[in-house]
Design a protein around this motif. Structure first.
Motif, PDB file in Angstrom:
ATOM      1  N   UNK A  69       0.804  -1.228   0.000  1.00 54.33           N
ATOM      2  CA  UNK A  69       0.000   0.000   0.000  1.00 54.33           C
ATOM      3  C   UNK A  69       0.834   1.274   0.000  1.00 54.33           C
ATOM      4  N   UNK A  70       2.031   1.237   0.550  1.00 51.59           N
ATOM      5  CA  UNK A  70       2.860   2.435   0.647  1.00 51.59           C
ATOM      6  C   UNK A  70       3.188   3.083  -0.684  1.00 51.59           C
ATOM      7  N   UNK A  71       3.741   2.332  -1.630  1.00 55.15           N
ATOM      8  CA  UNK A  71       4.063   2.940  -2.923  1.00 55.15           C
ATOM      9  C   UNK A  71       2.826   3.473  -3.661  1.00 55.15           C
ATOM     10  N   UNK A  72       1.718   2.793  -3.521  1.00 54.51           N
ATOM     11  CA  UNK A  72       0.489   3.256  -4.169  1.00 54.51           C
ATOM     12  C   UNK A  72       0.054   4.589  -3.565  1.00 54.51           C
ATOM     13  N   UNK A  73       0.070   4.675  -2.250  1.00 54.75           N
ATOM     14  CA  UNK A  73      -0.318   5.911  -1.565  1.00 54.75           C
ATOM     15  C   UNK A  73       0.615   7.064  -1.920  1.00 54.75           C
ATOM     16  N   UNK A  76       0.115   8.140  -5.532  1.00 51.65           N
ATOM     17  CA  UNK A  76      -1.113   8.931  -5.706  1.00 51.65           C
ATOM     18  C   UNK A  76      -0.907  10.370  -5.264  1.00 51.65           C
ATOM     19  N   UNK A  77      -0.248  10.539  -4.126  1.00 54.11           N
ATOM     20  CA  UNK A  77       0.022  11.899  -3.643  1.00 54.11           C
ATOM     21  C   UNK A  77       0.917  12.643  -4.629  1.00 54.11           C
ATOM     22  N   UNK A  78       1.935  11.980  -5.146  1.00 53.06           N
ATOM     23  CA  UNK A  78       2.827  12.627  -6.114  1.00 53.06           C
ATOM     24  C   UNK A  78       2.065  13.005  -7.381  1.00 53.06           C
ATOM     25  N   UNK A  79       1.228  12.098  -7.891  1.00 53.26           N
ATOM     26  CA  UNK A  79       0.453  12.402  -9.092  1.00 53.26           C
ATOM     27  C   UNK A  79      -0.520  13.549  -8.871  1.00 53.26           C
ATOM     28  N   UNK A  80      -1.089  13.627  -7.677  1.00 57.13           N
ATOM     29  CA  UNK A  80      -2.061  14.676  -7.377  1.00 57.13           C
ATOM     30  C   UNK A  80      -1.400  16.025  -7.136  1.00 57.13           C
ATOM     31  N   UNK A  81      -0.332  16.037  -6.323  1.00 52.86           N
ATOM     32  CA  UNK A  81       0.280  17.298  -5.908  1.00 52.86           C
ATOM     33  C   UNK A  81       1.564  17.645  -6.647  1.00 52.86           C
ATOM     34  N   UNK A  82       2.150  16.689  -7.355  1.00 56.54           N
ATOM     35  CA  UNK A  82       3.367  16.956  -8.108  1.00 56.54           C
ATOM     36  C   UNK A  82       4.635  16.984  -7.275  1.00 56.54           C
ATOM     37  N   UNK A  83       4.575  16.517  -6.026  1.00 60.60           N
ATOM     38  CA  UNK A  83       5.745  16.530  -5.156  1.00 60.60           C
ATOM     39  C   UNK A  83       5.595  15.452  -4.089  1.00 60.60           C
ATOM     40  N   UNK A  84       6.747  14.989  -3.586  1.00 61.78           N
ATOM     41  CA  UNK A  84       6.734  14.038  -2.478  1.00 61.78           C
ATOM     42  C   UNK A  84       6.680  14.737  -1.127  1.00 61.78           C
ATOM     43  N   UNK A  85       6.908  16.037  -1.110  1.00 64.63           N
ATOM     44  CA  UNK A  85       7.039  16.766   0.147  1.00 64.63           C
ATOM     45  C   UNK A  85       5.825  16.640   1.078  1.00 64.63           C
TER      46      UNK A  85
END
Length: 101
Positions: A69-73, A76-85
């Motif tokens: 689940x970690x990489x998927x989550x 998804x955040x990176x695709x939505x917000x454009x950053x890992x921060x």
């Protein structure tokens, strides 16, 4: 081990180049590998051998769920917000608070 995870997540949150991302992934990977090696010893030492198989199975089940689940989550955040921060800041709370538990 927790320090390596912490440093890897911090580095991943500020990485702007491929080499920084690879270094972050390496730190996180080594820390996960180290936890996997020491876990059977700690389980047997702290909880005894009577229920070792059950506890060991539950530990690896938890690792597998997190690994799935970690990489998927995070993706998804990176695709939505454009950053890992944004997710990295929240993920830092996990290794920072786990020793307290």
């Amino acid at each position: 081990m927790v320090l390596m995870t912490f440093l890897g997540i911090v580095l991943l949150s500020v990485a702007k180049r491929l080499m920084a991302g690879l270094a972050a992934a390496t730190l996180i990977g080594f820390s996960m590998g180290g936890e996997g090696v020491i876990m059977p010893y700690l389980l047997g030492r702290y909880f005894g051998l009577k229920r070792f198989a059950t506890l060991y199975a539950l530990t690896w089940t938890t690792f597998a769920i997190g690994a799935a689940t970690g990489p998927v989550l995070v993706g998804r955040v990176f695709d939505t917000l454009g950053s890992y921060r944004p997710i990295a800041i929240q993920l830092l709370a996990l290794p920072a608070t786990s020793p307290a538990c």
